[in-house]
Design a protein around this motif. Structure first.
Motif, PDB file in Angstrom:
ATOM      1  N   ILE A   1       0.935  -1.083  -0.052  1.00 51.33           N
ATOM      2  CA  ILE A   1      -0.038   0.097  -0.066  1.00 51.33           C
ATOM      3  C   ILE A   1       0.898   1.068   0.197  1.00 51.33           C
ATOM      4  N   VAL A   2       2.029   1.066   0.370  1.00 46.83           N
ATOM      5  CA  VAL A   2       2.980   2.237   0.648  1.00 46.83           C
ATOM      6  C   VAL A   2       3.339   2.821  -0.921  1.00 46.83           C
ATOM      7  N   CYS A   3       3.109   2.104  -2.067  1.00 46.93           N
ATOM      8  CA  CYS A   3       3.325   2.269  -3.398  1.00 46.93           C
ATOM      9  C   CYS A   3       2.316   3.092  -4.148  1.00 46.93           C
ATOM     10  N   GLN A   4       1.967   4.106  -3.208  1.00 53.05           N
ATOM     11  CA  GLN A   4       0.936   4.978  -4.070  1.00 53.05           C
ATOM     12  C   GLN A   4       1.719   6.432  -3.982  1.00 53.05           C
ATOM     13  N   PRO A   5       1.237   7.120  -4.827  1.00 53.52           N
ATOM     14  CA  PRO A   5       2.127   8.533  -5.124  1.00 53.52           C
ATOM     15  C   PRO A   5       1.713   9.320  -4.055  1.00 53.52           C
ATOM     16  N   HIS A   6       1.000   9.378  -3.190  1.00 54.00           N
ATOM     17  CA  HIS A   6       0.709  10.383  -2.376  1.00 54.00           C
ATOM     18  C   HIS A   6       1.464   9.992  -0.843  1.00 54.00           C
ATOM     19  N   ILE A   7       1.732   8.760  -1.001  1.00 52.29           N
ATOM     20  CA  ILE A   7       2.565   8.198   0.249  1.00 52.29           C
ATOM     21  C   ILE A   7       3.907   7.839  -0.003  1.00 52.29           C
ATOM     22  N   ILE A   8       4.464   7.307  -1.065  1.00 53.08           N
ATOM     23  CA  ILE A   8       5.931   7.026  -1.309  1.00 53.08           C
ATOM     24  C   ILE A   8       6.569   8.232  -1.784  1.00 53.08           C
ATOM     25  N   THR A   9       5.978   9.229  -2.165  1.00 48.27           N
ATOM     26  CA  THR A   9       6.842  10.308  -2.595  1.00 48.27           C
ATOM     27  C   THR A   9       6.716  11.352  -1.326  1.00 48.27           C
ATOM     28  N   ARG A  10       6.281  11.089  -0.447  1.00 49.26           N
ATOM     29  CA  ARG A  10       6.252  12.128   0.782  1.00 49.26           C
ATOM     30  C   ARG A  10       7.766  12.362   1.258  1.00 49.26           C
ATOM     31  N   SER A  11       8.565  11.367   1.002  1.00 51.27           N
ATOM     32  CA  SER A  11      10.071  11.715   1.756  1.00 51.27           C
ATOM     33  C   SER A  11      10.613  12.591   0.968  1.00 51.27           C
ATOM     34  N   LEU A  12      10.086  12.882  -0.360  1.00 51.20           N
ATOM     35  CA  LEU A  12      10.960  13.805  -1.195  1.00 51.20           C
ATOM     36  C   LEU A  12      10.897  15.125  -0.648  1.00 51.20           C
ATOM     37  N   MET A  13       9.762  15.421   0.374  1.00 47.21           N
ATOM     38  CA  MET A  13       9.314  16.677   0.718  1.00 47.21           C
ATOM     39  C   MET A  13      10.260  17.039   1.930  1.00 47.21           C
ATOM     40  N   LEU A  14      11.204  16.167   2.353  1.00 48.23           N
ATOM     41  CA  LEU A  14      12.187  16.541   3.361  1.00 48.23           C
ATOM     42  C   LEU A  14      13.231  17.377   2.892  1.00 48.23           C
ATOM     43  N   ARG A  15      13.744  18.140   3.952  1.00 47.64           N
ATOM     44  CA  ARG A  15      14.837  19.046   3.511  1.00 47.64           C
ATOM     45  C   ARG A  15      16.319  18.375   3.506  1.00 47.64           C
ATOM     46  N   SER A  16      16.460  17.335   3.952  1.00 46.15           N
ATOM     47  CA  SER A  16      17.481  16.539   4.152  1.00 46.15           C
ATOM     48  C   SER A  16      17.276  15.192   4.261  1.00 46.15           C
ATOM     49  N   SER A  17      18.111  14.188   3.700  1.00 47.93           N
ATOM     50  CA  SER A  17      18.145  12.577   3.913  1.00 47.93           C
ATOM     51  C   SER A  17      18.270  12.403   5.390  1.00 47.93           C
ATOM     52  N   LYS A  18      18.919  13.431   6.121  1.00 54.91           N
ATOM     53  CA  LYS A  18      19.483  13.258   7.620  1.00 54.91           C
ATOM     54  C   LYS A  18      17.979  13.006   8.635  1.00 54.91           C
ATOM     55  N   ASP A  19      17.002  13.502   8.043  1.00 50.24           N
ATOM     56  CA  ASP A  19      15.626  13.795   8.840  1.00 50.24           C
ATOM     57  C   ASP A  19      14.812  12.624   8.616  1.00 50.24           C
ATOM     58  N   ILE A  20      15.100  11.576   7.803  1.00 44.14           N
ATOM     59  CA  ILE A  20      14.275  10.600   7.439  1.00 44.14           C
ATOM     60  C   ILE A  20      13.853   9.544   8.844  1.00 44.14           C
ATOM     61  N   ASN A  21      14.832   9.388   9.735  1.00 50.90           N
ATOM     62  CA  ASN A  21      14.459   8.621  10.900  1.00 50.90           C
ATOM     63  C   ASN A  21      13.629   9.243  11.864  1.00 50.90           C
ATOM     64  N   LYS A  22      13.591  10.644  11.960  1.00 53.01           N
ATOM     65  CA  LYS A  22      12.462  11.603  12.862  1.00 53.01           C
ATOM     66  C   LYS A  22      11.235  11.283  12.088  1.00 53.01           C
ATOM     67  N   TYR A  23      11.271  11.680  10.707  1.00 43.02           N
ATOM     68  CA  TYR A  23      10.093  11.664   9.988  1.00 43.02           C
ATOM     69  C   TYR A  23       9.395  10.418  10.099  1.00 43.02           C
ATOM     70  N   LEU A  24       9.998   9.223   9.930  1.00 49.14           N
ATOM     71  CA  LEU A  24       9.376   7.991  10.258  1.00 49.14           C
ATOM     72  C   LEU A  24       8.970   7.692  11.374  1.00 49.14           C
ATOM     73  N   ALA A  25       9.691   7.998  12.518  1.00 46.06           N
ATOM     74  CA  ALA A  25       9.231   7.796  13.819  1.00 46.06           C
ATOM     75  C   ALA A  25       8.013   8.507  14.083  1.00 46.06           C
ATOM     76  N   ILE A  26       7.835   9.817  13.936  1.00 42.10           N
ATOM     77  CA  ILE A  26       6.501  10.799  14.103  1.00 42.10           C
ATOM     78  C   ILE A  26       5.482  10.283  13.125  1.00 42.10           C
ATOM     79  N   ALA A  27       5.667   9.705  11.951  1.00 43.59           N
ATOM     80  CA  ALA A  27       4.669   9.019  11.070  1.00 43.59           C
ATOM     81  C   ALA A  27       3.938   7.880  11.774  1.00 43.59           C
ATOM     82  N   ILE A  28       4.888   6.861  11.994  1.00 43.36           N
ATOM     83  CA  ILE A  28       4.436   5.558  12.459  1.00 43.36           C
ATOM     84  C   ILE A  28       3.644   5.920  13.937  1.00 43.36           C
TER      85      ILE A  28
END
Length: 502
Positions: A253-280
């Protein structure tokens, strides 16, 4: 119906509209290109994480799916609120980081464009763009869900509410894009969190006497309501339907455009862990709302209100209006509205971006201005709005059990087709483009043949299970990719070296 809540709901909608317009104006001032519209100018992990949680959890989770739980019991809750989220969160953790890296390297603003550049195949990108039109069914699901909440609260015609809703939401989305959506989604996620807690604790009185007493009350209504599997239901009958299929669907289900592309909105790849923790964390809270369906069944054992049988899609709104007084009821309506709007905005933004960027613009022989691109995109959104009103009204008048069946049918077909291309694009270094193309084509054929051709016991009768068709399609895609890989393993034609060493 309390007249106070009607007046209060009107005031709420006006205030809500004012807040949305504020964010839209703010975002529109920062939207100068299609890239700005699609992924914005970069946001904090908190904003993007909340935005993702709000986008994943839609009117389906807060309004439609609790109706399944009310009608079919624990089996529906395990399928939709345990197995799907489990697969989803595992997939989100595994795929998000790599997709973000690949998307940044390719400067992709849509899933179709990502596929195009990853596999060096404009035709394949256009195919994925065309398939993304299947997501219109999910737009319809959300529109119907919100109308089922708003129309009773306003004591207004469902058709008029539907038209007003689509005109407003589609209208402000076409101007703000991602720069406004990220903040509106974050705001909506906070409201949804508060409302989720209110709903979850609304039925604590049913636990007087303990957990066994709670299940005992459900057993008195229908013994199947407390069972892990419900053989009397059309889509939660056994281990395969409840556990296996829904877990597989959650992975894909993650492979939907409005979900999988959300990580492209981050300022930096360093923010990915915080982003995932908050979302989950936020998402886990949201999915617990489905348990409220059991509270609704205890309050309305025969699923009727004022002597009238409740349609499945109207159970949650009936529960809210009957359970809460004006003040709290208004807040809950606010949260249900936020749940729908958050995903609706994301879908309108991602589908219109894909249609504009990957179907229409490539047909132009020469480069066109950003202003003209935005104009084309607004025309696309207008057309999507007309389609949404037409199909949604049909579902309001004559649904097949629930609008969720239609929504799942389109969405499951799409991400079944997109699952292997995303997986292969992320985790393989050098693979022939025919491998993912074969997987996509086979997935689409298997899905619709299974669902409409009644090729499975689970997809026969009036109500058919889209999760089963999706599961078969995903395994068909895996098999097709494996066969094509062995046929083409000595051939390569992909420009993947740019990102492998990134």
């Amino acid at each position: 119906m309390n007249i106070d809540i009607v007046i209060a709901t009107r005031i709420l909608l006006i205030a809500y509209a004012a807040v949305m317009i504020f964010f839209v104006v703010r975002g529109a001032l920062r939207t100068r290109s299609m890239t700005d519209f699609a992924i914005g100018n970069g946001f904090s992990p908190l904003v993007v994480g909340l935005s993702l949680a709000a986008n994943i959890t839609s009117a389906a989770t807060f309004i439609i799916n609790p109706g399944f739980v009310a009608m079919f019991g624990l089996s529906a809750f395990i399928a939709m609120s345990v197995m799907v989220p489990l697969g989803l969160m595992i997939s989100l953790i595994i795929l998000s980081r790599s997709f973000q890296k690949h998307g940044s390297a390719f400067k992709a603003i849509s899933l179709a464009q990502w596929v195009n550049k990853r596999y060096n195949s404009p035709a394949y990108g256009r195919l994925m763009a065309v398939l993304s039109l299947l997501l219109i069914t999910f737009i319809v699901l959300i529109c119907v869900g919100m109308v089922k909440v708003i129309a009773p609260a306003l004591q207004a015609s469902e058709l008029y509410v539907l038209i007003g809703l689509v005109v407003f939401v589609f209208g402000y989305t076409m101007f703000g894009g991602a720069n406004s959506m990220a903040y509106t989604n974050a705001f909506q996620a906070i409201v949804m969190g508060v409302v989720a807690l209110i709903l979850i604790f609304s039925g604590t009185g049913h636990f007087d006497g303990g957990l066994s007493a709670f299940w005992g009350k459900l057993n008195q209504i229908d013994p199947m309501l407390s069972k892990t599997f419900n053989p009397t239901s059309p889509i939660f009958r056994d281990f395969f339907e409840v556990i296996f299929c829904n877990f597989i669907i959650g992975l894909a289900i993650v492979c939907q455009p409005h979900i999988i592309t959300r990580s492209l909105m981050l300022r930096s790849s360093k923010d990915i862990n915080k982003y995932l923790a908050i979302a989950i964390v936020v998402e886990m809270l949201f999915f617990m709302v489905l348990f409220v369906g059991l509270f609704a069944r205890l309050d309305m054992p025969d699923l009727t209100l004022a002597g009238k049988k409740l349609p499945m899609d109207g159970i949650m709104s009936a529960y809210v209006l009957e359970r809460f007084d004006t003040g709290v009821g208004l807040l809950v309506i606010f949260g249900l509205l936020s749940a729908g709007l958050s995903t609706l905005e994301g879908l309108v933004q991602s589908v219109s971006t894909t249609v504009t960027n990957d179907i229409i613009l490539p047909s132009f022989k020469s480069e066109i201005s950003e202003d003209r691109k935005k104009l084309i995109n607004r025309a696309v959104i207008t057309l999507l709005g007309v389609i949404a009103i037409t199909v949604s009204y049909c579902q309001l008048v004559s649904p097949n059990l629930s609008v969720a069946i239609l929504g799942q049918n389109g969405v499951y077909a799409f991400f079944s087709a997109a699952f292997m291309p995303v997986l292969l694009g992320i985790f393989t270094k050098n693979i022939h483009k025919l491998v993912p193309i074969a997987s996509t084509i086979v997935a689409v054929i298997v899905y619709f043949a299974t669902y409409y051709g009644e090729l499975s016991f689970y997809t026969t009768g009036i109500v058919r299970n889209p999760a089963v068709a999706g599961t078969y399609a995903i395994f068909g895609a895996i098999l097709a990719a494996g066969i094509m890989y062995f046929i083409t393993r000595n051939k390569t034609n992909i420009n993947s070296q740019k990102i492998i060493n990134a």
